[in-house]
Design an enzyme around this catalytic site. Structure first.
Site, PDB file in Angstrom:
ATOM      1  CB  ILE A  28      -0.939   0.002   1.219  1.00 47.71           C
ATOM      2  CG1 ILE A  28      -1.911  -1.188   1.143  1.00 47.71           C
ATOM      3  CG2 ILE A  28      -1.733   1.310   1.295  1.00 47.71           C
ATOM      4  CD1 ILE A  28      -2.801  -1.340   2.373  1.00 47.71           C
ATOM      5  CB  ILE A  81       8.138   2.521  13.673  1.00 44.75           C
ATOM      6  CG1 ILE A  81       7.544   1.107  13.738  1.00 44.75           C
ATOM      7  CG2 ILE A  81       7.962   3.148  12.301  1.00 44.75           C
ATOM      8  CD1 ILE A  81       6.039   1.074  13.519  1.00 44.75           C
ATOM      9  CE1 TYR A 168      -2.306  -5.866  11.779  1.00 40.19           C
ATOM     10  CE2 TYR A 168      -4.567  -6.653  11.548  1.00 40.19           C
ATOM     11  CZ  TYR A 168      -3.543  -5.809  11.152  1.00 40.19           C
ATOM     12  OH  TYR A 168      -3.752  -4.904  10.148  1.00 40.19           O
ATOM     13  CE  LYS A 172      -2.517  -2.201  12.276  1.00 38.01           C
ATOM     14  NZ  LYS A 172      -1.712  -1.058  11.802  1.00 38.01           N
TER      15      LYS A 172
END
Length: 339
Positions: A28, A81, A168, A172
């Site tokens: 993406i 990150i 996961y 989120k």
């Protein structure tokens, strides 16, 4: 009357802003980079290349140039990150942040929940802290339809979520809570997007956890059987990657204050069964390659598979002006050609 996205194109062309795209060498992310370069924007990519590839950035720059954009590459910074100092350094001078870097696999998160937390929770917190310190104009981040968890509803609406079914999904959900907190507490303008089943060129067809569409295209082009778990009537909301890019850029630039601190579904708003998906792909692969594609092989349902999933896209349309430009069939035509 031009759409919100067409108006954005006019506003940005000739008005270069500086964008940081984390995970920009990924599937993406590279499409976001391509669009920004096409519109003459300055782009910096932060990626640790655990899932992304530099080749994706080269393809993005070439496609942007062919589309009338700048030939220059995005500035690439290799980094993770989870490295707080790297985040603080790379964000300096940025106008907008599109945060896509993450562990993106539910099965991998089940195997490595600690790594999932480090990357998705701590890593995103690092980016939020850096964005606050750098006073960026907007922080847009990728969430996921996985946050809906065990809720039973054919059309998923943002305000109703269930219990998370994987590390996961939990990560989120935490991202959404912290981003909203940074808006409410510090005034950092955040917008989250819950992606549904994104597909398109550059999506990795390899690996045990590859998405169904690139896996199927790879098998079909090789003349191998495609396997469908269950009866093929499970449905998903398949959204072409260029429409996801539209949503990301609208979220980054909207002046609608009602969108700040919010999360939005991003999908087509229409459900497609796996049988329907197979039929369209079979036709496209046979048409474009001449390979005779055998019919699907049906297997047992996978434990825990959700029967139906579709995005309610009312909110993203009303507040951001999102209007999908691609049907599933149109997106699949470009996707098969891209492979």
């Amino acid at each position: 009357m031009p759409s919100a996205y067409q108006s954005l194109k006019s506003d940005l062309k000739g008005n270069a802003q500086h964008w940081l795209v984390t995970g920009g060498a990924g599937f993406i992310g590279s499409h976001v980079v391509e669009r920004l370069l096409r519109w003459g924007q300055r782009v910096t990519v932060l990626d640790d290349l655990s899932a992304g590839r530099k080749e994706n950035l080269q393809l993005a720059a070439t496609a942007a140039a062919e589309g009338g954009g700048t030939l220059r590459m995005a500035h690439f910074v290799e980094g993770d990150i989870t490295d707080e100092q790297k985040c603080l350094h790379v964000i300096q001078g940025m106008d907008y942040v599109i945060h896509l870097a993450a562990m993106g696999s539910v099965p991998t998160s089940m195997e490595k929940p600690d790594q999932c937390h480090d990357t998705n929770v701590t890593g995103t917190l690092n980016m939020l802290l850096a964005a606050k310190k750098a006073a960026v104009k907007r922080f847009v981040f990728a969430s996921s339809s996985a946050v809906y968890g065990d809720i039973v509803a054919d059309a998923k609406v943002e305000r109703n979520i269930g219990r998370p079914l994987s590390p996961y999904a939990a990560s989120k959900h935490v991202n959404e809570i912290e981003a909203q907190c940074f808006f409410m507490a510090y005034g950092l303008q955040t917008v989250g997007l819950r992606f549904f089943n994104v597909f398109g060129p550059r999506q990795n067809p390899n690996g045990a956890y590859a998405a169904v569409i690139p896996q199927w295209i790879s098998a079909m082009k090789a003349g191998r059987n495609v396997f469908i778990n269950g009866d093929g009537e499970n449905t998903r909301d398949f959204c072409f990657v260029r429409d996801v890019v539209q949503a990301l850029l609208l979220a980054a630039t909207t002046e609608n204050e009602a969108a700040y601190g919010e999360v939005f579904n991003v999908g087509l708003g229409k459900a497609t069964s796996l049988n329907e998906l197979f039929a369209v792909l079979q036709t496209e692969v046979q048409s474009q390659t001449g390979v005779e594609v055998p019919g699907p092989v049906f297997r047992e349902f996978r434990p825990g598979d959700i029967r139906h999933s579709c995005a309610d896209v009312t909110k993203v349309k009303e507040l951001l002006g999102f209007e999908p430009e691609y049907t599933v069939a149109k997106g699949l035509k470009e996707t098969v050609a891209g492979y």
